[in-house]
Design a protein around this motif. Structure first.
Motif, PDB file in Angstrom:
ATOM      1  N   GLU A  44       0.829  -1.195   0.000  1.00  0.00           N
ATOM      2  CA  GLU A  44       0.000   0.000   0.000  1.00  0.00           C
ATOM      3  C   GLU A  44       0.867   1.250   0.000  1.00  0.00           C
ATOM      4  O   GLU A  44       1.968   1.270   0.536  1.00  0.00           O
ATOM      5  CB  GLU A  44      -0.926   0.017   1.226  1.00  0.00           C
ATOM      6  CG  GLU A  44      -0.217   0.082   2.556  1.00  0.00           C
ATOM      7  CD  GLU A  44      -1.165   0.263   3.731  1.00  0.00           C
ATOM      8  OE1 GLU A  44      -2.361   0.528   3.516  1.00  0.00           O
ATOM      9  OE2 GLU A  44      -0.681   0.151   4.885  1.00  0.00           O
ATOM     10  N   SER A  45       0.326   2.291  -0.600  1.00  0.00           N
ATOM     11  CA  SER A  45       1.019   3.572  -0.618  1.00  0.00           C
ATOM     12  C   SER A  45       0.881   4.263   0.726  1.00  0.00           C
ATOM     13  O   SER A  45      -0.192   4.259   1.332  1.00  0.00           O
ATOM     14  CB  SER A  45       0.445   4.452  -1.731  1.00  0.00           C
ATOM     15  OG  SER A  45       1.032   5.729  -1.704  1.00  0.00           O
ATOM     16  N   VAL A  46       1.967   4.845   1.184  1.00  0.00           N
ATOM     17  CA  VAL A  46       1.986   5.516   2.474  1.00  0.00           C
ATOM     18  C   VAL A  46       2.086   7.033   2.307  1.00  0.00           C
ATOM     19  O   VAL A  46       1.368   7.786   2.958  1.00  0.00           O
ATOM     20  CB  VAL A  46       3.171   5.002   3.320  1.00  0.00           C
ATOM     21  CG1 VAL A  46       3.324   5.821   4.579  1.00  0.00           C
ATOM     22  CG2 VAL A  46       2.990   3.534   3.642  1.00  0.00           C
ATOM     23  N   ALA A  47       2.983   7.455   1.452  1.00  0.00           N
ATOM     24  CA  ALA A  47       3.215   8.893   1.274  1.00  0.00           C
ATOM     25  C   ALA A  47       3.877   9.119  -0.070  1.00  0.00           C
ATOM     26  O   ALA A  47       4.504   8.208  -0.625  1.00  0.00           O
ATOM     27  CB  ALA A  47       4.093   9.440   2.387  1.00  0.00           C
ATOM     28  N   ALA A  48       3.755  10.327  -0.581  1.00  0.00           N
ATOM     29  CA  ALA A  48       4.382  10.674  -1.842  1.00  0.00           C
ATOM     30  C   ALA A  48       4.839  12.121  -1.799  1.00  0.00           C
ATOM     31  O   ALA A  48       4.304  12.939  -1.036  1.00  0.00           O
ATOM     32  CB  ALA A  48       3.421  10.442  -3.004  1.00  0.00           C
ATOM     33  N   ILE A  49       5.847  12.431  -2.624  1.00  0.00           N
ATOM     34  CA  ILE A  49       6.385  13.784  -2.678  1.00  0.00           C
ATOM     35  C   ILE A  49       6.806  14.093  -4.107  1.00  0.00           C
ATOM     36  O   ILE A  49       7.418  13.263  -4.774  1.00  0.00           O
ATOM     37  CB  ILE A  49       7.571  13.930  -1.691  1.00  0.00           C
ATOM     38  CG1 ILE A  49       8.051  15.378  -1.631  1.00  0.00           C
ATOM     39  CG2 ILE A  49       8.711  12.970  -2.029  1.00  0.00           C
ATOM     40  CD1 ILE A  49       9.022  15.647  -0.479  1.00  0.00           C
ATOM     41  N   THR A  50       6.462  15.288  -4.581  1.00  0.00           N
ATOM     42  CA  THR A  50       6.904  15.714  -5.900  1.00  0.00           C
ATOM     43  C   THR A  50       8.352  16.198  -5.817  1.00  0.00           C
ATOM     44  O   THR A  50       8.899  16.375  -4.720  1.00  0.00           O
ATOM     45  CB  THR A  50       6.023  16.853  -6.438  1.00  0.00           C
ATOM     46  OG1 THR A  50       6.205  18.009  -5.598  1.00  0.00           O
ATOM     47  CG2 THR A  50       4.547  16.451  -6.441  1.00  0.00           C
ATOM     48  N   ARG A  51       8.932  16.447  -6.963  1.00  0.00           N
ATOM     49  CA  ARG A  51      10.319  16.925  -6.956  1.00  0.00           C
ATOM     50  C   ARG A  51      10.413  18.289  -6.262  1.00  0.00           C
ATOM     51  O   ARG A  51      11.415  18.606  -5.626  1.00  0.00           O
ATOM     52  CB  ARG A  51      10.863  17.007  -8.375  1.00  0.00           C
ATOM     53  CG  ARG A  51      12.322  17.435  -8.424  1.00  0.00           C
ATOM     54  CD  ARG A  51      12.931  17.231  -9.791  1.00  0.00           C
ATOM     55  NE  ARG A  51      14.273  17.785  -9.887  1.00  0.00           N
ATOM     56  CZ  ARG A  51      15.364  17.198  -9.422  1.00  0.00           C
ATOM     57  NH1 ARG A  51      15.272  16.015  -8.829  1.00  0.00           N
ATOM     58  NH2 ARG A  51      16.546  17.783  -9.557  1.00  0.00           N
ATOM     59  N   SER A  52       9.363  19.082  -6.354  1.00  0.00           N
ATOM     60  CA  SER A  52       9.375  20.416  -5.743  1.00  0.00           C
ATOM     61  C   SER A  52       8.970  20.396  -4.274  1.00  0.00           C
ATOM     62  O   SER A  52       9.050  21.414  -3.598  1.00  0.00           O
ATOM     63  CB  SER A  52       8.451  21.364  -6.509  1.00  0.00           C
ATOM     64  OG  SER A  52       7.122  20.880  -6.477  1.00  0.00           O
TER      65      SER A  52
END
Length: 115
Positions: A44-52
C-alpha cells in the motif's frame, strides 16, 4: 537503470520513531513515494512527494509520518513518529501510484513496532 536502496528500519516500541532513507544510485527527477507491505497484505502507498516538495499521505499515517527529499543527495526520507503496531511492515520506495514509470523495487527495510 536507477537502483533504490532502503534503510533505517528496525524494532521500536509503540510510540517510538524511526527515520527511513531511500538512496537512489542516480538522479531522481520524478515524484517519489513510500510504500509498505505487511505479512499477508498487499503493498500500500503511504506517502508521496513531488520533486518540488508537495506531499500527500495515506489517512492512516497523516499527522504521524513526514516524507521529504534531498535532490542533491538523490535521497528520499520518511520520518515516522508515534508508531503503532499496525505500522509493522516492510517499507519500500518507488515512484508514486499512477506514475507512468516504475523503478525496480529495492529490498525494502523492515519496521517492527512492538507493544
Amino acid at each position: 537503470q536507477v537502483q533504490l536502496v532502503e534503510s533505517g528500519g528496525g524494532l521500536v516500541q509503540v510510540g517510538g520513531s524511526l527515520r527511513l532513507s531511500c538512496a537512489a544510485s542516480g538522479s531522481i527527477f520524478s515524484a517519489m513515494g513510500w510504500y509498505r507491505q505487511a505479512p499477508g497484505k498487499e503493498r500500500e502507498s503511504v506517502a508521496a512527494i513531488t520533486r518540488s516538495g508537495s506531499t500527500n499521505y495515506a489517512d492512516s499515517v497523516k499527522g504521524r509520518f513526514t516524507i521529504s527529499r534531498d535532490n542533491a543527495k538523490n535521497t528520499v526520507y520518511l520520518q515516522m513518529n508515534s508508531l503503532k503496531p499496525e505500522d509493522t511492515a516492510v517499507y519500500y520506495c518507488n515512484t508514486p501510484t499512477g506514475w507512468p514509470s516504475r523503478f525496480s523495487w529495492g529490498q525494502g527495510t523492515q519496521v517492527t513496532v512492538s507493544s
